[in-house]
Design a protein around this motif. Structure first.
Motif, PDB file in Angstrom:
ATOM      1  N   ILE A  99      18.889   2.470  -9.809  1.00  0.00           N
ATOM      2  CA  ILE A  99      19.613   1.566  -8.912  1.00  0.00           C
ATOM      3  C   ILE A  99      18.865   1.499  -7.577  1.00  0.00           C
ATOM      4  O   ILE A  99      18.590   2.545  -6.975  1.00  0.00           O
ATOM      5  N   PRO A 100      18.531   0.298  -7.070  1.00  0.00           N
ATOM      6  CA  PRO A 100      17.848   0.197  -5.775  1.00  0.00           C
ATOM      7  C   PRO A 100      18.696   0.785  -4.638  1.00  0.00           C
ATOM      8  O   PRO A 100      19.886   0.492  -4.525  1.00  0.00           O
ATOM      9  N   VAL A 101      18.048   1.634  -3.824  1.00  0.00           N
ATOM     10  CA  VAL A 101      18.731   2.229  -2.670  1.00  0.00           C
ATOM     11  C   VAL A 101      17.938   2.030  -1.375  1.00  0.00           C
ATOM     12  O   VAL A 101      18.448   2.329  -0.291  1.00  0.00           O
ATOM     13  N   ALA A 102      16.710   1.537  -1.488  1.00  0.00           N
ATOM     14  CA  ALA A 102      15.875   1.288  -0.313  1.00  0.00           C
ATOM     15  C   ALA A 102      14.783   0.306  -0.719  1.00  0.00           C
ATOM     16  O   ALA A 102      14.464   0.169  -1.898  1.00  0.00           O
ATOM     17  N   PHE A 103      14.218  -0.362   0.289  1.00  0.00           N
ATOM     18  CA  PHE A 103      13.116  -1.271  -0.003  1.00  0.00           C
ATOM     19  C   PHE A 103      12.257  -1.485   1.234  1.00  0.00           C
ATOM     20  O   PHE A 103      12.683  -1.237   2.358  1.00  0.00           O
ATOM     21  N   ALA A 104      11.040  -1.940   0.982  1.00  0.00           N
ATOM     22  CA  ALA A 104      10.106  -2.297   2.043  1.00  0.00           C
ATOM     23  C   ALA A 104       9.318  -3.518   1.583  1.00  0.00           C
ATOM     24  O   ALA A 104       9.043  -3.672   0.394  1.00  0.00           O
ATOM     25  N   THR A 105       8.970  -4.362   2.558  1.00  0.00           N
ATOM     26  CA  THR A 105       8.221  -5.581   2.255  1.00  0.00           C
ATOM     27  C   THR A 105       7.023  -5.714   3.185  1.00  0.00           C
ATOM     28  O   THR A 105       7.163  -5.604   4.406  1.00  0.00           O
ATOM     29  N   LEU A 106       5.880  -5.966   2.597  1.00  0.00           N
ATOM     30  CA  LEU A 106       4.646  -6.273   3.308  1.00  0.00           C
ATOM     31  C   LEU A 106       4.472  -7.790   3.271  1.00  0.00           C
ATOM     32  O   LEU A 106       4.335  -8.367   2.186  1.00  0.00           O
ATOM     33  N   HIS A 107       4.527  -8.440   4.434  1.00  0.00           N
ATOM     34  CA  HIS A 107       4.341  -9.897   4.479  1.00  0.00           C
ATOM     35  C   HIS A 107       4.146 -10.358   5.912  1.00  0.00           C
ATOM     36  O   HIS A 107       5.017 -10.108   6.746  1.00  0.00           O
ATOM     37  N   PRO A 108       3.021 -11.002   6.228  1.00  0.00           N
ATOM     38  CA  PRO A 108       1.826 -11.147   5.384  1.00  0.00           C
ATOM     39  C   PRO A 108       1.158  -9.789   5.164  1.00  0.00           C
ATOM     40  O   PRO A 108       1.745  -8.756   5.470  1.00  0.00           O
ATOM     41  N   ASP A 109      -0.089  -9.823   4.691  1.00  0.00           N
ATOM     42  CA  ASP A 109      -0.756  -8.589   4.271  1.00  0.00           C
ATOM     43  C   ASP A 109      -0.893  -7.543   5.379  1.00  0.00           C
ATOM     44  O   ASP A 109      -1.066  -6.368   5.090  1.00  0.00           O
ATOM     45  N   ASP A 110      -0.842  -7.954   6.640  1.00  0.00           N
ATOM     46  CA  ASP A 110      -1.026  -7.010   7.749  1.00  0.00           C
ATOM     47  C   ASP A 110       0.271  -6.706   8.506  1.00  0.00           C
ATOM     48  O   ASP A 110       0.241  -6.211   9.626  1.00  0.00           O
ATOM     49  N   HIS A 111       1.427  -6.983   7.882  1.00  0.00           N
ATOM     50  CA  HIS A 111       2.704  -6.819   8.586  1.00  0.00           C
ATOM     51  C   HIS A 111       3.770  -6.187   7.690  1.00  0.00           C
ATOM     52  O   HIS A 111       4.138  -6.764   6.665  1.00  0.00           O
ATOM     53  N   LEU A 112       4.251  -5.019   8.075  1.00  0.00           N
ATOM     54  CA  LEU A 112       5.376  -4.403   7.392  1.00  0.00           C
ATOM     55  C   LEU A 112       6.611  -5.111   7.938  1.00  0.00           C
ATOM     56  O   LEU A 112       7.022  -4.873   9.070  1.00  0.00           O
TER      57      LEU A 112
ATOM     58  N   ILE B  76       3.435   1.146   1.282  1.00  0.00           N
ATOM     59  CA  ILE B  76       3.053  -0.133   1.913  1.00  0.00           C
ATOM     60  C   ILE B  76       1.710   0.006   2.623  1.00  0.00           C
ATOM     61  O   ILE B  76       0.854  -0.880   2.534  1.00  0.00           O
ATOM     62  N   GLU B  77       1.518   1.109   3.326  1.00  0.00           N
ATOM     63  CA  GLU B  77       0.242   1.336   4.016  1.00  0.00           C
ATOM     64  C   GLU B  77      -0.915   1.368   3.025  1.00  0.00           C
ATOM     65  O   GLU B  77      -1.974   0.780   3.271  1.00  0.00           O
ATOM     66  N   ALA B  78      -0.722   2.040   1.909  1.00  0.00           N
ATOM     67  CA  ALA B  78      -1.774   2.112   0.884  1.00  0.00           C
ATOM     68  C   ALA B  78      -2.086   0.732   0.317  1.00  0.00           C
ATOM     69  O   ALA B  78      -3.252   0.389   0.101  1.00  0.00           O
ATOM     70  N   GLU B  79      -1.054  -0.068   0.087  1.00  0.00           N
ATOM     71  CA  GLU B  79      -1.276  -1.424  -0.444  1.00  0.00           C
ATOM     72  C   GLU B  79      -1.992  -2.297   0.572  1.00  0.00           C
ATOM     73  O   GLU B  79      -2.900  -3.055   0.226  1.00  0.00           O
ATOM     74  N   ALA B  80      -1.589  -2.205   1.832  1.00  0.00           N
ATOM     75  CA  ALA B  80      -2.258  -2.989   2.880  1.00  0.00           C
ATOM     76  C   ALA B  80      -3.728  -2.600   2.972  1.00  0.00           C
ATOM     77  O   ALA B  80      -4.608  -3.474   3.068  1.00  0.00           O
ATOM     78  N   ALA B  81      -4.023  -1.301   2.925  1.00  0.00           N
ATOM     79  CA  ALA B  81      -5.418  -0.841   2.964  1.00  0.00           C
ATOM     80  C   ALA B  81      -6.184  -1.362   1.750  1.00  0.00           C
ATOM     81  O   ALA B  81      -7.330  -1.806   1.875  1.00  0.00           O
ATOM     82  N   ARG B  82      -5.540  -1.330   0.581  1.00  0.00           N
ATOM     83  CA  ARG B  82      -6.168  -1.849  -0.639  1.00  0.00           C
ATOM     84  C   ARG B  82      -6.528  -3.323  -0.487  1.00  0.00           C
ATOM     85  O   ARG B  82      -7.537  -3.795  -1.015  1.00  0.00           O
ATOM     86  N   ARG B  83      -5.705  -4.053   0.276  1.00  0.00           N
ATOM     87  CA  ARG B  83      -5.949  -5.479   0.509  1.00  0.00           C
ATOM     88  C   ARG B  83      -6.959  -5.726   1.622  1.00  0.00           C
ATOM     89  O   ARG B  83      -7.204  -6.864   1.998  1.00  0.00           O
TER      90      ARG B  83
ATOM     91  N   PRO C 186      -3.827   1.866  12.702  1.00  0.00           N
ATOM     92  CA  PRO C 186      -5.094   1.652  12.005  1.00  0.00           C
ATOM     93  C   PRO C 186      -5.026   2.276  10.615  1.00  0.00           C
ATOM     94  O   PRO C 186      -4.447   3.338  10.429  1.00  0.00           O
ATOM     95  N   LEU C 187      -5.594   1.573   9.649  1.00  0.00           N
ATOM     96  CA  LEU C 187      -5.591   2.058   8.262  1.00  0.00           C
ATOM     97  C   LEU C 187      -7.007   2.418   7.840  1.00  0.00           C
ATOM     98  O   LEU C 187      -7.963   1.709   8.148  1.00  0.00           O
ATOM     99  N   ALA C 188      -7.115   3.496   7.124  1.00  0.00           N
ATOM    100  CA  ALA C 188      -8.395   3.893   6.561  1.00  0.00           C
ATOM    101  C   ALA C 188      -8.662   3.033   5.336  1.00  0.00           C
ATOM    102  O   ALA C 188      -7.735   2.727   4.583  1.00  0.00           O
ATOM    103  N   PRO C 189      -9.905   2.636   5.135  1.00  0.00           N
ATOM    104  CA  PRO C 189     -10.214   1.875   3.919  1.00  0.00           C
ATOM    105  C   PRO C 189      -9.904   2.723   2.692  1.00  0.00           C
ATOM    106  O   PRO C 189     -10.023   3.955   2.751  1.00  0.00           O
ATOM    107  N   PRO C 190      -9.500   2.084   1.593  1.00  0.00           N
ATOM    108  CA  PRO C 190      -9.205   2.861   0.383  1.00  0.00           C
ATOM    109  C   PRO C 190     -10.455   3.571  -0.122  1.00  0.00           C
ATOM    110  O   PRO C 190     -11.553   3.047  -0.023  1.00  0.00           O
ATOM    111  N   SER C 191     -10.258   4.773  -0.628  1.00  0.00           N
ATOM    112  CA  SER C 191     -11.406   5.515  -1.155  1.00  0.00           C
ATOM    113  C   SER C 191     -11.773   4.940  -2.522  1.00  0.00           C
ATOM    114  O   SER C 191     -10.918   4.543  -3.292  1.00  0.00           O
TER     115      SER C 191
END
Length: 160
Positions: free
Chosen positions: A67-80, A102-109, A154-159
């Protein structure tokens, strides 16, 4: 056990409820009753905007017993853009886990700096996660003025 998963269309009504519940239960810690009422009504007064933000963004769900109890949205790619936790599940690290996702996904993008518009309530969480204050803002919503904080990390580039 809490599990993070991708948003599904059938989650939308749950996300509306999570958003409303989180604001109503916790909003009074920094905002007036009138401000809380306006803030909590966003998914219902502007359903098309809320749905578009959820659907067009990268939305992740934290589920408890599926059951969903929390959520986060990245939109656009550089904005939580959104980060909300049901009141009864608050204080268990869910927001931090969703932020990390979300931070990991943004870095991946390829995003070098992730931004967010933090409320008075969420500002300490973002500070703990390494976001820094860029500016304090006064925004008008429903004829009321709200204080929020433009923050950046600042985000570190994905390894590789």
């Amino acid at each position: 056990m809490y599990l993070i998963r991708d948003y599904q269309e059938t989650d939308l009504s749950s996300l509306e409820l999570i958003y409303h519940d989180a604001v109503m239960a916790q909003g009074r810690q920094g905002y007036s009753d009138d401000q809380v009422a306006v803030w909590a009504s966003f998914p219902y007064l502007y359903p098309d905007e809320f749905k578009a933000l959820i659907r067009d963004g990268y939305t992740r769900i934290m589920a408890f017993q599926q059951i969903p109890v929390a959520f986060a949205t990245l939109h656009p790619d550089d904005h939580l853009a959104l980060l909300y936790v049901l009141a009864e599940h608050a204080g268990r690290g869910l927001a931090s886990r969703l932020c990390a996702d979300i931070e990991a996904e943004a870095a991946r993008r390829g995003v070098a700096r992730l931004r967010t518009d933090a409320s008075l309530l969420s500002k300490p969480l973002f500070e703990q996660r390494g976001f820094r204050l860029l500016s304090r803002q006064q925004v008008n919503r429903g004829g009321l003025v709200f204080t929020r904080f433009l923050m950046e990390k600042p985000l570190a580039p994905p390894s590789a």
